[in-house]
Motif scaffolding. Structure first.
Motif, short mmCIF file in Angstrom:
data_model
loop_
_atom_site.label_atom_id
_atom_site.label_comp_id
_atom_site.label_asym_id
_atom_site.label_seq_id
_atom_site.Cartn_x
_atom_site.Cartn_y
_atom_site.Cartn_z
N PHE A 184 -7.76 4.46 -11.83
CA PHE A 184 -8.04 4.82 -10.44
C PHE A 184 -6.98 5.78 -9.92
N HIS A 185 -5.71 5.49 -10.22
CA HIS A 185 -4.64 6.41 -9.81
C HIS A 185 -4.86 7.79 -10.42
N LEU A 186 -5.24 7.82 -11.68
CA LEU A 186 -5.48 9.10 -12.36
C LEU A 186 -6.58 9.89 -11.67
N LYS A 187 -7.69 9.23 -11.40
CA LYS A 187 -8.82 9.92 -10.77
C LYS A 187 -8.46 10.43 -9.38
N ILE A 188 -7.76 9.60 -8.59
CA ILE A 188 -7.40 10.00 -7.23
C ILE A 188 -6.36 11.11 -7.24
N TRP A 189 -5.33 10.99 -8.10
CA TRP A 189 -4.34 12.05 -8.18
C TRP A 189 -4.98 13.37 -8.59
N GLU B 269 3.07 12.89 3.81
CA GLU B 269 1.66 12.92 4.24
C GLU B 269 0.73 12.93 3.03
N ILE B 270 1.04 13.74 2.03
CA ILE B 270 0.22 13.82 0.81
C ILE B 270 0.23 12.47 0.10
N SER B 271 1.41 11.87 0.00
CA SER B 271 1.54 10.60 -0.68
C SER B 271 0.72 9.52 0.01
N LEU B 272 0.80 9.44 1.32
CA LEU B 272 0.05 8.42 2.05
C LEU B 272 -1.45 8.66 1.94
N ARG B 273 -1.87 9.92 2.00
CA ARG B 273 -3.29 10.25 1.86
C ARG B 273 -3.81 9.80 0.49
N LYS B 274 -3.00 10.09 -0.54
CA LYS B 274 -3.39 9.69 -1.89
C LYS B 274 -3.50 8.18 -2.00
N GLU B 275 -2.52 7.45 -1.47
CA GLU B 275 -2.53 5.99 -1.59
C GLU B 275 -3.65 5.36 -0.77
N LYS C 108 -6.58 6.73 -0.30
CA LYS C 108 -7.78 6.95 -1.12
C LYS C 108 -7.82 5.95 -2.28
N TYR C 109 -6.65 5.75 -2.90
CA TYR C 109 -6.57 4.81 -4.02
C TYR C 109 -6.93 3.39 -3.58
N GLN C 110 -6.35 2.94 -2.47
CA GLN C 110 -6.60 1.57 -2.03
C GLN C 110 -8.06 1.36 -1.65
N GLU C 111 -8.66 2.35 -1.01
CA GLU C 111 -10.07 2.25 -0.65
C GLU C 111 -10.95 2.15 -1.89
N ALA C 112 -10.63 2.95 -2.91
CA ALA C 112 -11.45 2.94 -4.13
C ALA C 112 -11.23 1.69 -4.97
N PHE C 113 -9.97 1.21 -5.02
CA PHE C 113 -9.66 0.12 -5.95
C PHE C 113 -9.84 -1.27 -5.35
N TYR D 184 4.09 0.20 0.29
CA TYR D 184 2.71 0.17 0.80
C TYR D 184 1.74 -0.32 -0.28
N ASN D 185 1.92 0.15 -1.51
CA ASN D 185 1.03 -0.27 -2.59
C ASN D 185 1.42 -1.63 -3.17
N ILE D 186 2.72 -1.94 -3.20
CA ILE D 186 3.14 -3.26 -3.66
C ILE D 186 2.61 -4.34 -2.72
N ASP D 187 2.74 -4.10 -1.41
CA ASP D 187 2.21 -5.05 -0.43
C ASP D 187 0.70 -5.21 -0.57
N PHE D 188 0.00 -4.13 -0.83
CA PHE D 188 -1.44 -4.15 -1.03
C PHE D 188 -1.83 -5.15 -2.11
N VAL D 189 -1.08 -5.18 -3.19
CA VAL D 189 -1.38 -6.09 -4.31
C VAL D 189 -0.92 -7.51 -4.00
N LEU D 190 0.34 -7.67 -3.64
CA LEU D 190 0.90 -9.01 -3.47
C LEU D 190 0.21 -9.80 -2.36
N ASP D 191 -0.09 -9.13 -1.26
CA ASP D 191 -0.66 -9.85 -0.12
C ASP D 191 -2.16 -10.09 -0.27
N ASN D 192 -2.88 -9.14 -0.82
CA ASN D 192 -4.32 -9.35 -1.02
C ASN D 192 -4.60 -10.39 -2.10
#
Length: 220
Positions: free
Chosen positions: A20-25, A70-76, A78-83, A116-124
């Motif tokens: 997913f990271h590969l596709k979004i990047w 801004e680019i980093s947050l936009r990418k993440e 998109k990643y979180q929405e897809a994954f 932001y991404n670590i919290d996404f995994v640990l908390d969900n």
């Protein structure tokens, strides 16, 4: 028995999300930012911090720090929405974490991911309570293959490097663990064993956490 610790990389090691990271990047780099990269070329840049990836592709200083953020947050985003519909621990990992906890093994995360991404995994996935220490991209100056992330995790856990086992999915992560003086279990979600060049600190390869050989790490 000396206190032991397990230090986990996150993406591709605890969750199978690197595709997913590969596709979004690739989408962000090529469609949003105009880089002319193949999917495989994008894959070759996928290590370290987001700002380092952008510098490798476009050159140092191409983007301002504000643009990078801004680019980093936009990418993440998109990643979180897809994954998110696919978000789950690798098979066997929840039980492995619980068994390690029951055996008194200290657990940490040492990742190039942003909080932001670590919290996404640990908390969900409701697993934050297992990890006494979290070292993210924001906590280190040097990215893997520099050993800082793992050395810092060990220091914060209060466990000597030689008593730490790192769980990694990427060659540069295994190299970082080697430089930190730590053994490694390689999780083959994204890379094949041949890509790790028989590095001496590799204990084993496994596709997930149901491998019976992992029991020896809990008991040894």
């Amino acid at each position: 028995m000396s206190t032991k610790a397990f230090i986990f990389d996150l993406n591709g090691t605890m969750i199978d999300d690197m595709h997913f990271h590969l596709k979004i990047w690739h989408d962000v780099l090529t469609n949003d930012l105009g880089a002319k990269l193949t999917l495989e070329e994008t894959r070759s840049h996928m290590y370290g911090k987001n700002d380092e990836l952008l510098a490798r592709v476009f050159g140092e200083g191409h983007f301002t720090p504000e643009e990078v953020a801004e680019i980093s947050l936009r990418k993440e985003d998109k990643y979180q929405e897809a994954f998110k519909p696919h978000l789950d621990l690798l098979p066997g990992l929840f039980d492995f974490l619980e068994e390690a906890h029951q055996h008194g093994i200290r657990l940490a995360i040492g990742s190039a991911a942003i909080p932001y991404n670590i919290d996404f995994v640990l908390d969900n996935l409701n697993i934050r309570h297992y990890f006494k220490v979290i070292v993210s991209a924001h906590d280190v100056l040097q990215s893997k293959p520099h050993p800082e992330v793992f050395a810092k995790a060990a220091e914060l856990l209060g466990v000597p490097a030689h008593n730490c086992t790192v769980f990694e999915d990427a060659p540069k992560g295994v190299e970082a663990a080697d430089k930190a003086g730590m053994q490694t279990v390689v999780v083959t979600t994204m890379h094949t064993p041949e890509e790790f060049n028989n590095r001496a600190n590799i204990l084993m390869y496994t596709k997930d956490y149901r491998n019976p050989l992992l029991k020896e790490l809990l008991l040894g």
